[in-house]
Scaffold this motif. Structure first.
Motif, short mmCIF file in Angstrom:
data_model
loop_
_atom_site.label_atom_id
_atom_site.label_comp_id
_atom_site.label_asym_id
_atom_site.label_seq_id
_atom_site.Cartn_x
_atom_site.Cartn_y
_atom_site.Cartn_z
N GLU A 50 5.51 16.71 6.30
CA GLU A 50 5.06 17.29 7.56
C GLU A 50 5.21 16.29 8.70
N ILE A 51 4.81 15.04 8.45
CA ILE A 51 4.92 14.01 9.47
C ILE A 51 6.39 13.77 9.83
N THR A 52 7.24 13.72 8.82
CA THR A 52 8.67 13.52 9.05
C THR A 52 9.23 14.64 9.92
N PHE A 53 8.86 15.88 9.60
CA PHE A 53 9.33 17.03 10.37
C PHE A 53 8.84 16.96 11.81
N THR A 105 8.28 14.50 13.67
CA THR A 105 8.88 13.48 14.53
C THR A 105 10.09 14.04 15.26
N GLY A 106 10.43 15.31 15.01
CA GLY A 106 11.43 16.02 15.79
C GLY A 106 12.79 15.35 15.79
N LYS A 107 13.39 15.26 16.97
CA LYS A 107 14.74 14.71 17.08
C LYS A 107 14.77 13.21 16.82
N TRP A 108 13.58 12.60 16.73
CA TRP A 108 13.52 11.18 16.35
C TRP A 108 13.30 11.08 14.84
N ARG A 109 13.60 12.16 14.12
CA ARG A 109 13.29 12.33 12.71
C ARG A 109 13.35 11.01 11.92
N LEU A 110 12.19 10.58 11.42
CA LEU A 110 12.11 9.36 10.64
C LEU A 110 12.26 9.69 9.16
N SER A 111 12.83 8.78 8.42
CA SER A 111 13.00 8.98 6.98
C SER A 111 11.67 8.71 6.26
N LYS A 139 -9.31 6.14 19.27
CA LYS A 139 -8.85 6.01 17.88
C LYS A 139 -7.39 6.46 17.78
N LEU A 140 -6.68 5.85 16.84
CA LEU A 140 -5.30 6.20 16.59
C LEU A 140 -5.15 6.47 15.10
N THR A 141 -5.02 7.75 14.75
CA THR A 141 -4.84 8.10 13.34
C THR A 141 -3.43 7.74 12.91
N PHE A 142 -3.16 7.85 11.62
CA PHE A 142 -1.82 7.52 11.14
C PHE A 142 -0.77 8.44 11.76
N ARG A 143 -1.05 9.73 11.84
CA ARG A 143 -0.10 10.66 12.45
C ARG A 143 0.17 10.29 13.91
N GLN A 144 -0.88 9.90 14.63
CA GLN A 144 -0.72 9.49 16.02
C GLN A 144 0.04 8.17 16.11
N PHE A 145 -0.22 7.29 15.18
CA PHE A 145 0.48 6.00 15.10
C PHE A 145 1.98 6.24 14.91
N VAL A 146 2.33 7.16 14.03
CA VAL A 146 3.74 7.49 13.78
C VAL A 146 4.37 8.09 15.03
N ASP A 147 3.62 8.96 15.71
CA ASP A 147 4.12 9.59 16.92
C ASP A 147 4.47 8.54 17.96
N PHE A 148 3.58 7.56 18.13
CA PHE A 148 3.85 6.48 19.07
C PHE A 148 5.05 5.63 18.63
N MET A 149 5.04 5.22 17.38
CA MET A 149 6.09 4.34 16.89
C MET A 149 7.46 5.02 16.90
N SER A 150 7.49 6.33 16.66
CA SER A 150 8.77 7.04 16.64
C SER A 150 9.41 7.07 18.03
N ALA A 198 0.84 -1.20 0.00
CA ALA A 198 0.00 0.00 0.00
C ALA A 198 0.87 1.25 0.00
N SER A 199 0.53 2.20 -0.87
CA SER A 199 1.28 3.45 -0.95
C SER A 199 0.63 4.49 -0.05
N VAL A 200 1.45 5.38 0.51
CA VAL A 200 0.91 6.45 1.35
C VAL A 200 0.03 7.35 0.49
N PRO A 201 -1.23 7.57 0.86
CA PRO A 201 -2.13 8.38 0.03
C PRO A 201 -1.69 9.84 -0.04
N ASP A 202 -2.09 10.52 -1.09
CA ASP A 202 -1.71 11.91 -1.30
C ASP A 202 -2.27 12.84 -0.23
N THR A 203 -3.31 12.40 0.46
CA THR A 203 -3.92 13.23 1.50
C THR A 203 -3.05 13.33 2.75
#
Length: 224
Positions: free
Chosen positions: A15-18, A20-26, A88-99, A5-10
């Motif tokens: 922004e999400i990468t930025f 993640t702050g000092k845990w900056r994910l690629s 609920k856990l949105t994708f942005r929130q999911f990334v925040d947790f995983m980072s 699955a590709s990340v949707p354009d929406t």
């Protein structure tokens, strides 16, 4: 094999990468997380991947071997309390947790050494303020706070014997109140130098665990 699955354009990956702050994910790591998020997000029958656009407790329960963890329900509650909203856990929130559990912070070797040596200080904060996540937290500090919050059952910013008893009952199952009380008292004593009726602050908790390498012990290979 099905297509990835590709990340949707929406979703603004930059922004999400930025954020993640000092845990900056690629971008590659963000894409990997999207694939995992998409696979976990199912309809009520457990079919139709990417169905809702968010994860709920049932979705997280699909993580392999997660349902074998005796404190899985407690872990899920903390994840949603700390990172989600309204169950609920949105994708942005999911990334925040995983980072939070990224293997390493970006930066030079010396920067990582300084980060791992940093300790938690809460001299000017209340107990509840000290356990909140902050933008300037190192990855190690963030992990310690998450563990602490998981054990802080009554969410008062300190670990008591009663908190530890509750976790013990979740982990062991068949254990009497008397046995749980004795074990819990000994556990709390390890953090408080066995002072009578003491509770454990985040600072006490961190200083006792300072010898552990949390980046290795609590890292997710998915984020390498």
């Amino acid at each position: 094999m099905g297509a990835t699955a590709s990340v949707p354009d929406t979703i603004d990956v930059d922004e999400i990468t930025f954020n993640t702050g000092k845990w900056r994910l690629s971008k590659r790591q963000i894409s990997s997380l999207w694939t995992r998020f998409y696979e976990l997000d199912r309809d009520g029958r457990g079919d139709a991947k990417g169905y809702k656009g968010y994860l709920d407790a049932v979705d997280l329960g699909r993580v392999p071997k997660f349902n074998q963890n005796p404190i899985a329900k407690r872990l899920i509650k903390v994840i949603f309390d700390d990172f989600g909203s309204n169950g609920k856990l949105t994708f942005r929130q999911f990334v925040d947790f995983m980072s939070t559990f990224a293997q390493r912070e970006r930066g030079s070797h010396n920067q990582r050494r300084r980060s791992s040596a940093q300790t938690i200080t809460s001299t000017t904060k209340t107990d509840l303020e000290s356990i909140r996540y902050c933008p300037n937290d190192t990855a190690r500090t963030r992990k310690i706070k998450f563990i602490f919050r998981m054990y802080d059952v009554d969410h008062d910013g300190r670990l008591s014997k009663e908190d530890v008893q509750e976790i013990l009952k979740m982990m062991v199952g068949q254990i009497s109140d008397e046995e749980a009380s004795i074990i819990a008292e000994k556990v709390v004593g390890e953090f408080t130098e066995r002072q009578t009726n003491s509770t454990v602050s985040l600072e006490n908790f961190e200083s006792t665990l300072h010898t552990l390498d949390f980046n290795d012990k609590m890292g997710l290979k998915l984020l390498k």
